[in-house]
Design a protein around this motif. Sequence first.
Motif, PDB file in Angstrom:
ATOM      1  N   MET A  47       0.671  -1.447  -0.440  1.00  0.00           N
ATOM      2  CA  MET A  47      -0.539  -0.091  -0.288  1.00  0.00           C
ATOM      3  C   MET A  47       1.008   0.934   0.139  1.00  0.00           C
ATOM      4  SD  MET A  47      -1.150   0.331   3.662  1.00  0.00           S
ATOM      5  CE  MET A  47      -1.617  -2.096   3.958  1.00  0.00           C
ATOM      6  N   PRO A  48       0.244   2.494  -0.992  1.00  0.00           N
ATOM      7  CA  PRO A  48       1.089   3.501  -0.684  1.00  0.00           C
ATOM      8  C   PRO A  48       1.414   3.836   0.799  1.00  0.00           C
ATOM      9  CG  PRO A  48      -0.713   3.747  -1.908  1.00  0.00           C
ATOM     10  CD  PRO A  48      -0.792   2.186  -1.311  1.00  0.00           C
ATOM     11  N   GLU A  49       2.573   4.857   1.128  1.00  0.00           N
ATOM     12  CA  GLU A  49       2.975   4.913   2.613  1.00  0.00           C
ATOM     13  C   GLU A  49       1.754   5.739   2.758  1.00  0.00           C
ATOM     14  OE1 GLU A  49       4.832   3.660   4.539  1.00  0.00           O
ATOM     15  OE2 GLU A  49       5.162   4.871   6.156  1.00  0.00           O
ATOM     16  N   LYS A  50       1.258   6.795   2.363  1.00  0.00           N
ATOM     17  CA  LYS A  50       0.245   7.568   2.375  1.00  0.00           C
ATOM     18  C   LYS A  50      -0.884   7.361   2.796  1.00  0.00           C
ATOM     19  CE  LYS A  50      -0.897  12.227   2.916  1.00  0.00           C
ATOM     20  NZ  LYS A  50      -0.611  13.439   2.682  1.00  0.00           N
ATOM     21  N   TYR A  51      -1.226   6.472   2.345  1.00  0.00           N
ATOM     22  CA  TYR A  51      -2.103   5.518   2.352  1.00  0.00           C
ATOM     23  C   TYR A  51      -2.170   4.695   4.168  1.00  0.00           C
ATOM     24  CZ  TYR A  51      -6.109   1.956   1.934  1.00  0.00           C
ATOM     25  OH  TYR A  51      -7.660   1.206   2.314  1.00  0.00           O
ATOM     26  N   ARG A  52      -0.415   4.239   4.444  1.00  0.00           N
ATOM     27  CA  ARG A  52      -0.750   3.818   5.522  1.00  0.00           C
ATOM     28  C   ARG A  52      -0.570   4.579   7.264  1.00  0.00           C
ATOM     29  NH1 ARG A  52       2.966   1.806   9.167  1.00  0.00           N
ATOM     30  NH2 ARG A  52       4.749   2.894   8.348  1.00  0.00           N
ATOM     31  N   LYS A  53      -0.173   6.021   6.595  1.00  0.00           N
ATOM     32  CA  LYS A  53       0.312   6.750   6.786  1.00  0.00           C
ATOM     33  C   LYS A  53      -1.253   7.464   7.463  1.00  0.00           C
ATOM     34  CE  LYS A  53       4.607   8.061   7.926  1.00  0.00           C
ATOM     35  NZ  LYS A  53       6.102   8.781   6.460  1.00  0.00           N
ATOM     36  N   THR A  54      -1.714   7.496   6.683  1.00  0.00           N
ATOM     37  CA  THR A  54      -3.514   8.176   7.375  1.00  0.00           C
ATOM     38  C   THR A  54      -4.814   7.427   7.804  1.00  0.00           C
ATOM     39  OG1 THR A  54      -3.661   9.266   4.731  1.00  0.00           O
ATOM     40  CG2 THR A  54      -5.521   8.761   5.588  1.00  0.00           C
ATOM     41  N   LEU A  55      -4.091   6.058   7.377  1.00  0.00           N
ATOM     42  CA  LEU A  55      -5.254   4.976   7.873  1.00  0.00           C
ATOM     43  C   LEU A  55      -4.770   4.391   9.765  1.00  0.00           C
ATOM     44  CD1 LEU A  55      -5.371   2.063   5.040  1.00  0.00           C
ATOM     45  CD2 LEU A  55      -7.269   3.297   6.505  1.00  0.00           C
ATOM     46  N   ILE A  56      -3.416   4.853   9.769  1.00  0.00           N
ATOM     47  CA  ILE A  56      -2.918   5.169  11.650  1.00  0.00           C
ATOM     48  C   ILE A  56      -3.517   6.508  11.714  1.00  0.00           C
ATOM     49  CG2 ILE A  56      -0.559   5.063  12.613  1.00  0.00           C
ATOM     50  CD1 ILE A  56       0.551   4.142  10.946  1.00  0.00           C
ATOM     51  N   ARG A  57      -3.594   7.914  11.792  1.00  0.00           N
ATOM     52  CA  ARG A  57      -4.206   8.735  11.293  1.00  0.00           C
ATOM     53  C   ARG A  57      -5.663   8.552  12.527  1.00  0.00           C
ATOM     54  NH1 ARG A  57      -6.684  12.802   9.920  1.00  0.00           N
ATOM     55  NH2 ARG A  57      -6.860  12.079   7.914  1.00  0.00           N
ATOM     56  N   GLN A  58      -6.376   7.711  11.313  1.00  0.00           N
ATOM     57  CA  GLN A  58      -7.447   8.117  11.470  1.00  0.00           C
ATOM     58  C   GLN A  58      -8.688   7.019  12.455  1.00  0.00           C
ATOM     59  OE1 GLN A  58     -11.139   8.538   8.298  1.00  0.00           O
ATOM     60  NE2 GLN A  58     -12.273   7.705   9.181  1.00  0.00           N
ATOM     61  N   ILE A  59      -7.907   5.621  11.997  1.00  0.00           N
ATOM     62  CA  ILE A  59      -7.795   4.296  12.499  1.00  0.00           C
ATOM     63  C   ILE A  59      -7.693   5.256  14.616  1.00  0.00           C
ATOM     64  CG2 ILE A  59      -8.152   2.189  13.843  1.00  0.00           C
ATOM     65  CD1 ILE A  59      -7.619   1.647  10.441  1.00  0.00           C
ATOM     66  N   SER A  60      -6.653   5.729  14.640  1.00  0.00           N
ATOM     67  CA  SER A  60      -5.909   5.604  16.083  1.00  0.00           C
ATOM     68  C   SER A  60      -7.026   7.050  16.463  1.00  0.00           C
ATOM     69  CB  SER A  60      -4.840   6.372  16.127  1.00  0.00           C
ATOM     70  OG  SER A  60      -4.534   7.943  15.207  1.00  0.00           O
ATOM     71  N   GLN A  61      -7.337   8.071  16.533  1.00  0.00           N
ATOM     72  CA  GLN A  61      -8.332   8.863  16.624  1.00  0.00           C
ATOM     73  C   GLN A  61      -9.290   8.118  16.899  1.00  0.00           C
ATOM     74  OE1 GLN A  61      -8.145  12.266  13.859  1.00  0.00           O
ATOM     75  NE2 GLN A  61      -6.339  12.623  14.066  1.00  0.00           N
ATOM     76  N   HIS A  62      -9.748   7.300  16.190  1.00  0.00           N
ATOM     77  CA  HIS A  62     -11.276   6.816  16.525  1.00  0.00           C
ATOM     78  C   HIS A  62     -11.137   5.670  17.817  1.00  0.00           C
ATOM     79  CE1 HIS A  62     -14.992   4.727  14.140  1.00  0.00           C
ATOM     80  NE2 HIS A  62     -15.400   4.566  15.376  1.00  0.00           N
ATOM     81  N   ALA A  63      -9.950   5.165  17.730  1.00  0.00           N
ATOM     82  CA  ALA A  63      -9.972   4.438  19.268  1.00  0.00           C
ATOM     83  C   ALA A  63      -9.587   4.950  19.589  1.00  0.00           C
ATOM     84  CB  ALA A  63      -8.840   3.408  18.556  1.00  0.00           C
ATOM     85  N   HIS A  64      -9.085   6.262  20.145  1.00  0.00           N
ATOM     86  CA  HIS A  64      -8.629   7.530  21.770  1.00  0.00           C
ATOM     87  C   HIS A  64     -10.618   8.267  21.436  1.00  0.00           C
ATOM     88  CE1 HIS A  64      -4.800   6.680  20.881  1.00  0.00           C
ATOM     89  NE2 HIS A  64      -4.524   7.573  19.645  1.00  0.00           N
ATOM     90  N   SER A  65     -11.150   8.247  20.573  1.00  0.00           N
ATOM     91  CA  SER A  65     -12.401   8.600  20.934  1.00  0.00           C
ATOM     92  C   SER A  65     -13.250   7.325  21.976  1.00  0.00           C
ATOM     93  CB  SER A  65     -13.163   8.494  19.676  1.00  0.00           C
ATOM     94  OG  SER A  65     -12.462  10.175  18.359  1.00  0.00           O
ATOM     95  N   GLU A  66     -13.673   6.196  21.426  1.00  0.00           N
ATOM     96  CA  GLU A  66     -13.686   5.545  22.363  1.00  0.00           C
ATOM     97  C   GLU A  66     -13.218   5.323  23.269  1.00  0.00           C
ATOM     98  OE1 GLU A  66     -16.361   3.838  21.400  1.00  0.00           O
ATOM     99  OE2 GLU A  66     -16.526   3.843  18.906  1.00  0.00           O
ATOM    100  N   TYR A  67     -11.961   5.201  23.458  1.00  0.00           N
ATOM    101  CA  TYR A  67     -11.331   5.408  24.820  1.00  0.00           C
ATOM    102  C   TYR A  67     -11.875   6.440  26.054  1.00  0.00           C
ATOM    103  CZ  TYR A  67      -7.038   4.372  27.566  1.00  0.00           C
ATOM    104  OH  TYR A  67      -6.010   4.443  28.632  1.00  0.00           O
ATOM    105  N   VAL A  68     -11.844   7.360  25.561  1.00  0.00           N
ATOM    106  CA  VAL A  68     -11.546   9.009  25.903  1.00  0.00           C
ATOM    107  C   VAL A  68     -13.105   8.457  26.439  1.00  0.00           C
ATOM    108  CG1 VAL A  68     -11.238  10.788  25.955  1.00  0.00           C
ATOM    109  CG2 VAL A  68      -9.883   9.666  25.124  1.00  0.00           C
ATOM    110  N   GLY A  69     -14.108   8.467  25.732  1.00  0.00           N
ATOM    111  CA  GLY A  69     -15.355   8.332  24.771  1.00  0.00           C
ATOM    112  C   GLY A  69     -16.708   8.282  26.291  1.00  0.00           C
ATOM    113  N   MET A  70     -15.574   6.999  26.945  1.00  0.00           N
ATOM    114  CA  MET A  70     -16.195   5.870  28.618  1.00  0.00           C
ATOM    115  C   MET A  70     -16.348   7.080  29.823  1.00  0.00           C
ATOM    116  SD  MET A  70     -14.486   2.226  28.099  1.00  0.00           S
ATOM    117  CE  MET A  70     -12.675   2.393  28.181  1.00  0.00           C
ATOM    118  N   LEU A  71     -15.096   8.231  29.748  1.00  0.00           N
ATOM    119  CA  LEU A  71     -15.108   9.125  30.405  1.00  0.00           C
ATOM    120  C   LEU A  71     -16.455   9.966  31.602  1.00  0.00           C
ATOM    121  CD1 LEU A  71     -11.549  10.159  30.211  1.00  0.00           C
ATOM    122  CD2 LEU A  71     -12.425   8.518  32.082  1.00  0.00           C
ATOM    123  N   PRO A  72     -16.951  10.707  30.078  1.00  0.00           N
ATOM    124  CA  PRO A  72     -18.549  11.527  29.822  1.00  0.00           C
ATOM    125  C   PRO A  72     -19.860  10.871  31.131  1.00  0.00           C
ATOM    126  CG  PRO A  72     -17.754  12.169  28.480  1.00  0.00           C
ATOM    127  CD  PRO A  72     -16.396  10.572  28.787  1.00  0.00           C
TER     128      PRO A  72
END
Length: 338
Positions: A47-72
């Motif tokens: 896969m193009p490096e930029k594709y990999r990096k874009t996925l890492i950025r979006q999926i990790s932000q999504h994971a962090h959202s679920e993780y922080v989203g437990m707090l409220p």
Amino acid sequence: MAYTIAEKPEEAAAFAKETDVEENPELRAAFDGKVAAEGKVEPRDWMPEKYRKTLIRQISQHAHSEYVGMLPEGNWVTRAPSLRRKAVLLSKIQDEAGHALYLYSAVETLGVSRDDLLDALHEGRAKYSSIFNYPTLTWADIAAIGWLVDGAAIVNQVSLQRCSYGPYSRAMVRICKEESFHQRQGFEAMMVMAQGAPEQKKLAQDALNRWWWPSLMMFGPSDKDSPHSALSMAWRIKRDSNDDLRQRFVDMTVPQAEYLGLSMPDPDLSWNEERGHYDFGEIDWEEFWRVVNGNGICNRERLAARRKAWDDGAWVRDAAMAHAEKKRARQAQQAAAE
Ligand code: BYC
């Protein structure tokens, strides 16, 4: 297939280089063909490096959202108004921890470690959804989160089920099933309050007033101000634009508010017969960027809570690692003795 998103030739050349067209023309052609044919890109595929990096950025932000989203929501476990509500809330929060785990696993398939991702979150280098930086002031906020926040998340995630990256798209299928339960329980809790005593209805209306605009912000900046959309859409990481998904959510939710007998906190909201959609007022983008950049009401509190949980859990991780090491050593000893 043209992936040129820049009009200017020098930008187009830089883009081609950055997305590996020049370095790997054959591999790139195979990748492009797969994406165009609606195939899924898998972890071992080139896969193009930029594709990999874009996925890492979006999926990790999504994971962090679920993780922080437990707090409220976690803030209300001890104050839920009945045992039934408490049990439902607890299982919803557990689901969110599970979603974070599926998503961290999906992002690990791209060659990054979970520890590095969590370091980035704890050090404030990684983003998570703006919505979780707002406080939950009353029980009605918990109902509003289920109805509106999970409702908005579903609209976004149903679209991401068709993401070109296999592990992310499959995680979305399972998550959407669980989110749909979350949204329904929120709507039901909201209905009970909206149809209850006048004081309860007022709490429900106040919660809607506070959560409506932040929910619309979950879909991200307007398309014209979204730097990542063009490439993510071309690569079918994202399948619908931020504004299209936001409109879908508004169209879906306004009739639900009418059913509840609550009014939307937007004087510019009206049905547009010609467009076949609701028109709605301008989002406060200054507030959006303020929250995204770390200066919302609860940003500091949320990060402090996540860091504390990480530090307090160190002994559990150490014990699990020591146990796994002992088990491995015992098995090796047994195998040698046989
Ligand atoms: N908040 O070019 P853009 C849940 C950032 S949890 C913060 O449009 P993209 C739940 C964006 O990251 C599920 N930041 O970006 C849990 C980018 O920053 P960087 C939450 C935002 O990626 C518990 C910059 O702004 N859902 O359901 O193409 C309880 C430019 O944006 C936000 C997801 O995480 C935001 N709202 O599109 C209840 C969905 N919006 O990286 C419920 C997964 C934008 O350049 N993510 N930014 O520094 C996505 O679908 C996409 O990443 C977005 C943004 C649509 C959010």
